[in-house]
Scaffold this active site. Structure first.
Site, PDB file in Angstrom:
ATOM      1  N   ASP A 195      -7.190  -6.193  -0.658  1.00 33.03           N
ATOM      2  CA  ASP A 195      -7.023  -5.539  -1.552  1.00 33.03           C
ATOM      3  C   ASP A 195      -7.181  -4.057  -1.214  1.00 33.03           C
ATOM      4  OD1 ASP A 195      -6.222  -4.855  -4.719  1.00 33.03           O
ATOM      5  OD2 ASP A 195      -8.339  -6.253  -4.781  1.00 33.03           O
TER       6      ASP A 195
ATOM      7  N   ASP B 248      -0.672  -3.206  -3.454  1.00 32.30           N
ATOM      8  CA  ASP B 248      -1.197  -2.635  -2.985  1.00 32.30           C
ATOM      9  C   ASP B 248      -1.995  -3.854  -2.950  1.00 32.30           C
ATOM     10  OD1 ASP B 248      -1.992  -2.841  -6.050  1.00 32.30           O
ATOM     11  OD2 ASP B 248      -4.166  -1.960  -5.683  1.00 32.30           O
ATOM     12  N   GLU B 249      -1.664  -4.820  -3.029  1.00 32.48           N
ATOM     13  CA  GLU B 249      -2.707  -6.284  -2.578  1.00 32.48           C
ATOM     14  C   GLU B 249      -1.947  -7.373  -1.820  1.00 32.48           C
ATOM     15  OE1 GLU B 249      -4.719  -8.697  -5.368  1.00 32.48           O
ATOM     16  OE2 GLU B 249      -3.709  -7.633  -7.010  1.00 32.48           O
TER      17      GLU B 249
END
Length: 359
Positions: A12, A105-106
């Site tokens: 993350d 983003d993860e």
């Protein structure tokens, strides 16, 4: 209990959108920053400096500015975020092809068997985080464990720029001590309800039988019963078939007249058509989503016998759906989504948010 030999990593990025802005503009580093927001928008992401003042993603910009009067607000640059996200995913694929992105983003990675034959998932996560920093200048946090649920929970423990491993021998003790509000999938409303039932951490939840949990929480009761015992068998799925495609836009200034609404619906229709054309996807059900200034939300759908063909179809239909509801208050968000697709859809919903509510 045997938790098997799976090695799952959840990576993350730390305050991704805000961190990109601070990286690209050194003058913003160390300052409270919000991506999106302003007086009429919604915060898409907040820097850690802004979070100290209570600024959070999905917060109305006006409230964010009240909490932090010296907050710096910048418009999002999604093409830039996507570019960096692709760099990060390339790093993931150096280790495994079992990569399941959740957003820009993860992502989950299954490194049980990995391309570099590294035995320790902890070492892999550390290498990945180092490479991300070297190539992008950004920091990431990671969680490592035997399933996706535990890896997700663990990645939040040592943020920012840290990692945590939950070893198979630690799972039951970890779950017993885990506060209910830290359980992935338990939101604020459910956590408050559990508190009313004197369920404050995993050990309290574990005292409830499966029947009790289903009675209290419906189908989710089965999920709670299993995860508190460390059981979560969902696999990392690198290829998920889309169930719907959507485009939404949150406006910096509320829309005050119908002409502005129709203009924005036309833009959104064209964007939706472009996305569908790239993937050669067509659908039969169009849904209009409206969010008003006061955050009340309204949706209306229509289904055709055949498939929608182009942006003109979307726009004309969206206008008809719009006219089913009186225009009695300013609009802060509009969205169109197409479902009932010509694919064998199962699970994923793909949403391109112009200002996504993401932490």
């Amino acid at each position: 209990m045997d938790f098997g030999d799976r090695k799952i990593i959840h990576v993350d990025m730390d305050a991704f959108y805000a961190s990109v802005e601070q990286h690209d503009n050194p003058e913003l580093r160390g300052k409270p920053l919000a991506v999106g927001g302003g007086l009429y928008g919604v915060v898409a992401a907040a820097s850690y400096e802004a979070r100290k003042f209570g600024v959070r993603s999905a917060m109305p910009g006006k409230l964010a500015l009240e909490k932090c009067p010296h907050l710096i607000v910048v418009k999002p640059k999604f093409q830039r975020y996507k570019e960096i996200s692709q760099q990060i995913r390339s790093i993931f694929h150096e280790y495994t092809d079992l990569v399941e992105p959740l957003s820009l983003d993860e992502a989950y990675l299954d490194v049980t068997e990995n391309k570099k034959n590294i035995e320790s998932a902890n070492d892999i996560a550390r290498e990945i985080r180092r490479k991300i920093f070297e190539q992008t200048g950004l920091t990431a946090s990671a969680g490592i464990s035997v399933n996706k649920f535990l890896a997700k929970v663990a990645s939040d423990y040592n943020k920012p720029n840290g990692q945590k491993t939950i070893h198979p021998t630690q799972v039951l003790e970890f779950m017993d001590d885990l506060p209910i509000e830290k359980f992935y999938g338990i939101g604020k409303v459910t956590a408050n309800r559990m508190h009313e039932l004197h369920i404050f951490k995993g050990s309290d939840l574990k005292k409830k039988t499966l029947e009790e949990l289903i009675s209290l929480f419906g189908k989710s009761g089965n999920y709670y019963y299993n995860v508190v015992r460390g059981i979560h068998n969902s696999e990392v799925k690198p290829h998920r078939i889309q169930k719907s495609v959507a485009v939404e836009e949150t406006f910096w200034e509320n829309l005050l007249d119908e002409e502005a609404v129709f203009e924005q619906l036309k833009i959104i229709s064209e964007e939706l058509d472009t996305r569908l054309g790239k993937k050669k996807i067509r659908g039969k059900t169009l849904t209009l989503k409206i969010k008003y200034k006061d955050f009340t939300q309204y949706t209306r759908s229509t289904t055709w016998d055949g498939y929608f063909n182009n942006a003109e179809d979307f726009w004309l239909t969206a206008k008809k759906l719009w006219q089913l509801r009186p225009f009695d208050k300013p609009v802060r968000l509009l969205g169109l989504s197409l479902s009932n697709l010509n694919t064998h859809a199962k699970k994923q919903v793909s949403v391109q948010l112009k200002i996504p509510f993401k932490d």
